[in-house]
Design an enzyme around this catalytic site. Structure first.
Site, PDB file in Angstrom:
ATOM      1  NE  ARG A  71      -3.992   0.422   1.715  1.00  0.00           N
ATOM      2  CZ  ARG A  71      -5.254   0.495   2.143  1.00  0.00           C
ATOM      3  NH1 ARG A  71      -5.580   1.261   3.169  1.00  0.00           N
ATOM      4  NH2 ARG A  71      -6.211  -0.200   1.555  1.00  0.00           N
ATOM      5  CD  GLN A 104     -12.841  -2.096  -1.243  1.00  0.00           C
ATOM      6  OE1 GLN A 104     -12.102  -2.061  -0.281  1.00  0.00           O
ATOM      7  NE2 GLN A 104     -14.079  -2.585  -1.176  1.00  0.00           N
ATOM      8  CG  ASP A 151     -13.577   6.230  -1.857  1.00  0.00           C
ATOM      9  OD1 ASP A 151     -13.585   6.036  -0.622  1.00  0.00           O
ATOM     10  OD2 ASP A 151     -12.530   6.215  -2.534  1.00  0.00           O
ATOM     11  CB  CYS A 184     -14.230   0.886  -0.770  1.00  0.00           C
ATOM     12  SG  CYS A 184     -13.542   2.540  -0.596  1.00  0.00           S
ATOM     13  NE  ARG A 231     -10.572  -5.539  -0.160  1.00  0.00           N
ATOM     14  CZ  ARG A 231      -9.691  -4.605   0.214  1.00  0.00           C
ATOM     15  NH1 ARG A 231     -10.112  -3.553   0.873  1.00  0.00           N
ATOM     16  NH2 ARG A 231      -8.411  -4.702  -0.098  1.00  0.00           N
TER      17      ARG A 231
HETATM   18  N1   CP Z   1     -11.437  -0.290   1.870  1.00  0.00           N
HETATM   19  C1   CP Z   1     -10.185  -0.376   2.343  1.00  0.00           C
HETATM   20  O1   CP Z   1      -9.200  -0.561   1.594  1.00  0.00           O
HETATM   21  O2   CP Z   1     -10.114  -0.220   3.680  1.00  0.00           O
HETATM   22  P1   CP Z   1      -8.788  -0.063   4.544  1.00  0.00           P
HETATM   23  O3   CP Z   1      -8.201   1.289   4.207  1.00  0.00           O
HETATM   24  O4   CP Z   1      -9.252  -0.148   5.961  1.00  0.00           O
HETATM   25  O5   CP Z   1      -7.833  -1.164   4.174  1.00  0.00           O
HETATM   26  N1  NVA Z   2      -9.981   6.579  -1.925  1.00  0.00           N
HETATM   27  C1  NVA Z   2      -9.708   6.133  -0.597  1.00  0.00           C
HETATM   28  C2  NVA Z   2      -9.935   4.663  -0.476  1.00  0.00           C
HETATM   29  C3  NVA Z   2      -9.725   4.117   0.912  1.00  0.00           C
HETATM   30  C4  NVA Z   2      -9.917   2.635   0.981  1.00  0.00           C
HETATM   31  C5  NVA Z   2      -8.263   6.463  -0.234  1.00  0.00           C
HETATM   32  O1  NVA Z   2      -7.374   6.279  -1.075  1.00  0.00           O
HETATM   33  O2  NVA Z   2      -8.022   6.929   0.889  1.00  0.00           O
END
Ligand code: CP
Ligand code: NVA
Length: 311
Positions: A107, A137, A225, A265, A293
């Site tokens: 991430r 996701q 979102d 999400c 997920r």
């Molecule tokens: N939706 C999602 O990716 O949630 P997290 O940021 O909690 O992993």
């Molecule tokens: N668009 C949001 C998604 C979180 C799961 C972000 O990147 O923070």
């Protein structure tokens, strides 16, 4: 690129890394895994690093549990507790981790970070969210839709809000599955032009509007979102102004079919992009999305590591 076992490696950095058939098969496989509370030993003796530069609840825990259900181990790392935080280059990190472990779930901010890790490492890299995409996701969200409407042919899916990483992954998904995607975004917050063009060139049926009511009209599923994604916290105030009128609330849902279902999400900001009444209402699918997920991640891990084993 050859992995530690001398085998061709597979990365999952974007939904476009899947062919149409592979994308469809992943949905079916994840649905089967969910139905059968799937466990296996496909990752036995394997360790996967979760390298997270941003916060996470769902992605972190569901990947950790998925790896466990497939018989593997994980190591969780952040830049703050590794030498990445002291400027060790990503390409060095990729080569070192490739000598210890069999996969990376990452991430991060720029998609180029994922590409760099994938280019310099010899192990599979999975995108657990970047500024550009959130493929795991959206594959899970497609599983949630597939459970209710297995045939995507006649579906209209609406996106209300930012042209962000989630919107981009929906756009890529529209190039792999036969649904119509209608996005309503405020002016100045449109999805990336190149991302959109590539999907349309690949045959995606996508419309963009600045009018949420138009997007939800005749929609079977309505997605939203956060207005400020991770890394955009300082823009929260200006974005709240720009996104006025883009809240998925009961008023907007009057313009949608009564049977339309709601997707988010998570995490959600109730009172901004969605109201408490809508997220807690009977049309909301958010808890199924969150659960899925886990099942989708197992299918993705199996897809990647079975290919490695099969070679
Ligand atoms: N939706 C999602 O990716 O949630 P997290 O940021 O909690 O992993
Ligand atoms: N668009 C949001 C998604 C979180 C799961 C972000 O990147 O923070």
């Amino acid at each position: 690129m050859f992995g530690v076992e001398g085998l061709m490696k597979k990365d999952f950095l974007s939904i476009l890394d899947l062919s149409r058939d592979q994308a469809q098969n992943l949905l079916k496989r994840a649905a089967w895994m969910k139905e059968n509370d799937f466990r296996s030993n496909i990752l036995e003796g394997k360790t996967i690093v979760l390298l997270f530069e941003k916060a996470s609840t769902r992605t972190k825990v569901s990947f950790e549990v998925s790896i466990n259900h497939l018989g593997g181990h994980h190591v969780f790392m952040t830049p703050a507790d590794s030498q990445l935080g002291r400027s060790e280059p990503l390409k060095d990190t990729a080569r070192v981790l490739s000598r210890y472990v069999q996969g990376l779930v990452v991430r991060t901010y720029g998609q180029k970070n994922l590409e760099e890790l994938a280019r310099h490492g010899t192990i599979p890299v999975i995108n657990a969210l970047s500024d550009e995409y959130h493929p795991c996701q959206v594959m899970s969200d497609l599983l949630t839709i597939h459970e209710l409407t297995p045939d995507f042919e006649m579906l209209k899916i609406a996106w209300i809000g930012d042209g962000n990483n989630m919107a981009h992954s929906w756009i890529n998904a529209a190039a792999r599955f036969p649904f119509k995607l209608h996005l309503a975004v405020p002016r100045g917050f449109e999805p990336g032009r190149d991302i959109l063009k590539r999907a349309v060139d690949l045959g995606a049926d996508i419309k963009i509007t600045h009018e949420p009511r138009e997007a939800v009209h005749e929609a079977h599923y309505i997605n939203t979102d956060v207005w400020a994604s991770m890394g955009q916290e300082e823009e929260q105030k200006t974005r709240s102004q720009a996104f006025a009128g883009f809240c998925v609330d009961e008023e907007l849902l009057k313009e949608a079919p009564e049977e339309a279902r709601i997707l988010h999400c998570l995490p959600a900001h109730r009172g901004q992009e969605i109201t408490d009444a809508v997220i807690e209402g009977s049309s909301s699918l958010v808890w199924d999305q969150a659960e899925n997920r886990l099942h989708m991640q197992k299918a993705i891990l199996e897809w990647i590591f079975k290919q490695v084993q099969a070679q």
